[in-house]
Design a protein around this motif. Structure first.
Motif, PDB file in Angstrom:
ATOM      1  N   PHE A 103     -33.109 -30.469  29.486  1.00 46.54           N
ATOM      2  CA  PHE A 103     -32.625 -31.833  29.718  1.00 46.54           C
ATOM      3  C   PHE A 103     -32.504 -32.657  28.436  1.00 46.54           C
ATOM      4  N   ASP A 104     -32.473 -32.014  27.298  1.00 52.42           N
ATOM      5  CA  ASP A 104     -32.373 -32.713  26.012  1.00 52.42           C
ATOM      6  C   ASP A 104     -30.898 -32.790  25.603  1.00 52.42           C
ATOM      7  N   LEU A 105     -30.277 -33.922  25.886  1.00 52.98           N
ATOM      8  CA  LEU A 105     -28.857 -34.073  25.568  1.00 52.98           C
ATOM      9  C   LEU A 105     -28.609 -34.072  24.071  1.00 52.98           C
ATOM     10  N   GLN A 106     -29.540 -34.592  23.301  1.00 48.02           N
ATOM     11  CA  GLN A 106     -29.355 -34.596  21.853  1.00 48.02           C
ATOM     12  C   GLN A 106     -29.301 -33.166  21.324  1.00 48.02           C
ATOM     13  N   GLN A 107     -30.148 -32.317  21.871  1.00 48.67           N
ATOM     14  CA  GLN A 107     -30.127 -30.913  21.472  1.00 48.67           C
ATOM     15  C   GLN A 107     -28.814 -30.264  21.893  1.00 48.67           C
ATOM     16  N   MET A 108     -28.373 -30.577  23.095  1.00 43.85           N
ATOM     17  CA  MET A 108     -27.116 -29.995  23.567  1.00 43.85           C
ATOM     18  C   MET A 108     -25.946 -30.408  22.674  1.00 43.85           C
ATOM     19  N   PHE A 109     -25.856 -31.705  22.395  1.00 44.55           N
ATOM     20  CA  PHE A 109     -24.719 -32.186  21.614  1.00 44.55           C
ATOM     21  C   PHE A 109     -24.823 -31.828  20.132  1.00 44.55           C
ATOM     22  N   ALA A 110     -25.991 -31.339  19.708  1.00 41.16           N
ATOM     23  CA  ALA A 110     -26.143 -30.869  18.330  1.00 41.16           C
ATOM     24  C   ALA A 110     -25.553 -29.472  18.131  1.00 41.16           C
ATOM     25  N   ASP A 112     -22.837 -26.435  17.920  1.00 40.14           N
ATOM     26  CA  ASP A 112     -21.473 -26.313  17.394  1.00 40.14           C
ATOM     27  C   ASP A 112     -20.484 -26.666  18.496  1.00 40.14           C
ATOM     28  N   LEU A 113     -19.529 -27.530  18.175  1.00 36.37           N
ATOM     29  CA  LEU A 113     -18.622 -28.058  19.197  1.00 36.37           C
ATOM     30  C   LEU A 113     -17.862 -26.948  19.917  1.00 36.37           C
ATOM     31  N   LYS A 114     -17.308 -26.025  19.175  1.00 30.08           N
ATOM     32  CA  LYS A 114     -16.506 -24.960  19.786  1.00 30.08           C
ATOM     33  C   LYS A 114     -17.366 -24.114  20.728  1.00 30.08           C
ATOM     34  N   THR A 115     -18.595 -23.822  20.298  1.00 33.74           N
ATOM     35  CA  THR A 115     -19.502 -23.019  21.119  1.00 33.74           C
ATOM     36  C   THR A 115     -19.903 -23.761  22.382  1.00 33.74           C
ATOM     37  N   LEU A 116     -20.273 -25.022  22.225  1.00 39.91           N
ATOM     38  CA  LEU A 116     -20.699 -25.813  23.369  1.00 39.91           C
ATOM     39  C   LEU A 116     -19.566 -25.993  24.373  1.00 39.91           C
ATOM     40  N   ARG A 117     -18.395 -26.293  23.875  1.00 40.90           N
ATOM     41  CA  ARG A 117     -17.247 -26.486  24.777  1.00 40.90           C
ATOM     42  C   ARG A 117     -16.961 -25.201  25.560  1.00 40.90           C
ATOM     43  N   SER A 118     -17.041 -24.081  24.877  1.00 44.32           N
ATOM     44  CA  SER A 118     -16.807 -22.796  25.539  1.00 44.32           C
ATOM     45  C   SER A 118     -17.845 -22.541  26.621  1.00 44.32           C
ATOM     46  N   PRO A 128     -11.237 -28.431  31.764  1.00 45.82           N
ATOM     47  CA  PRO A 128     -11.188 -28.963  30.396  1.00 45.82           C
ATOM     48  C   PRO A 128     -11.178 -30.480  30.315  1.00 45.82           C
ATOM     49  N   GLU A 129     -10.533 -31.158  31.262  1.00 46.63           N
ATOM     50  CA  GLU A 129     -10.515 -32.627  31.206  1.00 46.63           C
ATOM     51  C   GLU A 129     -11.923 -33.201  31.391  1.00 46.63           C
ATOM     52  N   THR A 130     -12.664 -32.664  32.352  1.00 44.71           N
ATOM     53  CA  THR A 130     -14.023 -33.135  32.592  1.00 44.71           C
ATOM     54  C   THR A 130     -14.935 -32.789  31.422  1.00 44.71           C
ATOM     55  N   VAL A 131     -14.861 -31.561  30.958  1.00 40.97           N
ATOM     56  CA  VAL A 131     -15.692 -31.131  29.828  1.00 40.97           C
ATOM     57  C   VAL A 131     -15.405 -31.979  28.594  1.00 40.97           C
ATOM     58  N   ASP A 132     -14.137 -32.204  28.304  1.00 36.25           N
ATOM     59  CA  ASP A 132     -13.790 -32.983  27.116  1.00 36.25           C
ATOM     60  C   ASP A 132     -14.193 -34.446  27.260  1.00 36.25           C
ATOM     61  N   SER A 133     -14.151 -34.977  28.481  1.00 34.03           N
ATOM     62  CA  SER A 133     -14.623 -36.344  28.704  1.00 34.03           C
ATOM     63  C   SER A 133     -16.115 -36.447  28.394  1.00 34.03           C
ATOM     64  N   LYS A 141     -18.020 -36.467  20.378  1.00 31.03           N
ATOM     65  CA  LYS A 141     -17.421 -35.316  19.719  1.00 31.03           C
ATOM     66  C   LYS A 141     -15.911 -35.523  19.587  1.00 31.03           C
ATOM     67  N   PRO A 142     -15.318 -35.039  18.490  1.00 30.94           N
ATOM     68  CA  PRO A 142     -13.886 -35.271  18.264  1.00 30.94           C
ATOM     69  C   PRO A 142     -12.997 -34.336  19.085  1.00 30.94           C
ATOM     70  N   VAL A 143     -12.917 -34.611  20.377  1.00 34.45           N
ATOM     71  CA  VAL A 143     -12.007 -33.882  21.260  1.00 34.45           C
ATOM     72  C   VAL A 143     -11.161 -34.908  22.008  1.00 34.45           C
ATOM     73  N   PHE A 144      -9.866 -34.692  22.036  1.00 33.60           N
ATOM     74  CA  PHE A 144      -8.984 -35.631  22.719  1.00 33.60           C
ATOM     75  C   PHE A 144      -8.838 -35.213  24.173  1.00 33.60           C
ATOM     76  N   VAL A 145      -9.066 -36.158  25.070  1.00 33.36           N
ATOM     77  CA  VAL A 145      -8.976 -35.884  26.506  1.00 33.36           C
ATOM     78  C   VAL A 145      -7.521 -36.013  26.957  1.00 33.36           C
ATOM     79  N   VAL A 146      -7.025 -34.968  27.577  1.00 34.10           N
ATOM     80  CA  VAL A 146      -5.664 -34.978  28.118  1.00 34.10           C
ATOM     81  C   VAL A 146      -5.752 -35.055  29.640  1.00 34.10           C
ATOM     82  N   ASP A 147      -5.048 -36.005  30.218  1.00 36.83           N
ATOM     83  CA  ASP A 147      -5.003 -36.096  31.676  1.00 36.83           C
ATOM     84  C   ASP A 147      -3.565 -36.315  32.124  1.00 36.83           C
TER      85      ASP A 147
END
Length: 228
Positions: A103-110, A112-118, A128-133, A141-147
């Motif tokens: 439940f540690d969001l700071q650890q989760m968001f720390a 690697d972006l590509k790994t976490l997103r995958s 992808p829209e929900t994940v990127d949001s 994180k620098p990901v652009f949300v497309v809807d």
């Protein structure tokens, strides 16, 4: 003929017209994540009702949500439609957060972006829209949300008439604007706000700040489609 403009110019026009949007409308990372999952295929007003119900039940965090069963969550989020499926999606995410990050969001968001997103895209029910949001608005994180709003606006403005999937749209946009979290955040919010109120399925072109640049308007101005 429409005048041509860049994506950054689109953003600046919308910013001047609508002002900063200060998104996401959530007070904590947990609330933003819950809201991002609940808002699939439903208006934000319905999400607010569900969040209020959760708060009334003493549920403010993902850890508290994880302690509930799917059957207990579902009636609390009934206003969001498909509430049984969304209850399961919430539990899928809280299970992931508990098992991988305690439940540690700071650890989760720390991560690697590509790994976490995958990893997040492997979670059943999270597209992808929900994940990127979640990544953009809760994790900065620098990901652009497309809807659907993004695709509607940019297609009407004539940026492209190609049929593209989510990843292709995302690449198309991010190749044309600076990689900046605040820009990604507010630009997406500007698009959503415009398309909810003005650039709707039946657009209100007469009050849109982008009419001069709109291919859709030029093609339909002799017989414009306006709302009542």
């Amino acid at each position: 003929m429409t005048e041509t403009l860049s994506l950054l110019e689109v953003y600046n026009i919308l910013l001047n017209f609508q002002g900063p949007q200060h998104w996401w409308p959530g007070e904590t990372q947990d609330e933003i994540i819950i809201g991002a999952i609940l808002t699939q295929n439903v208006s934000w007003n319905n999400v607010v009702k569900a969040l209020n119900n959760l708060h009334s039940a003493g549920i403010y965090t993902l850890k508290e949500l994880d302690a509930l069963s799917v059957e207990a969550i579902a009636p609390l989020i009934r206003s969001t439609l498909y509430y049984n499926q969304k209850a399961l999606k919430l539990k899928t995410f809280t299970n992931f957060l508990r098992e991988r990050y305690q439940f540690d969001l700071q650890q989760m968001f720390a991560e690697d972006l590509k790994t976490l997103r995958s990893e997040m895209l492997k979670l059943k029910g999270l597209g992808p829209e929900t994940v990127d949001s979640i990544l953009l608005y809760a994790g900065s994180k620098p990901v652009f949300v497309v809807d659907a709003y993004t695709i509607r606006l940019l297609t009407r403005l004539g940026f492209t008439d190609k049929k593209m999937n989510y990843s292709q749209w995302q690449e198309f946009i991010t190749e044309r604007i600076p990689q900046d979290v605040e820009l990604y955040n507010d630009f997406h919010a500007q698009i959503v706000n415009l398309c909810k109120d003005i650039c709707r399925n039946k657009p209100r072109c007469e009050i849109c700040p982008l009419t001069l640049y709109c291919t859709y308007y030029q093609q339909n101005k002799e017989n414009p489609v306006t709302s009542s």
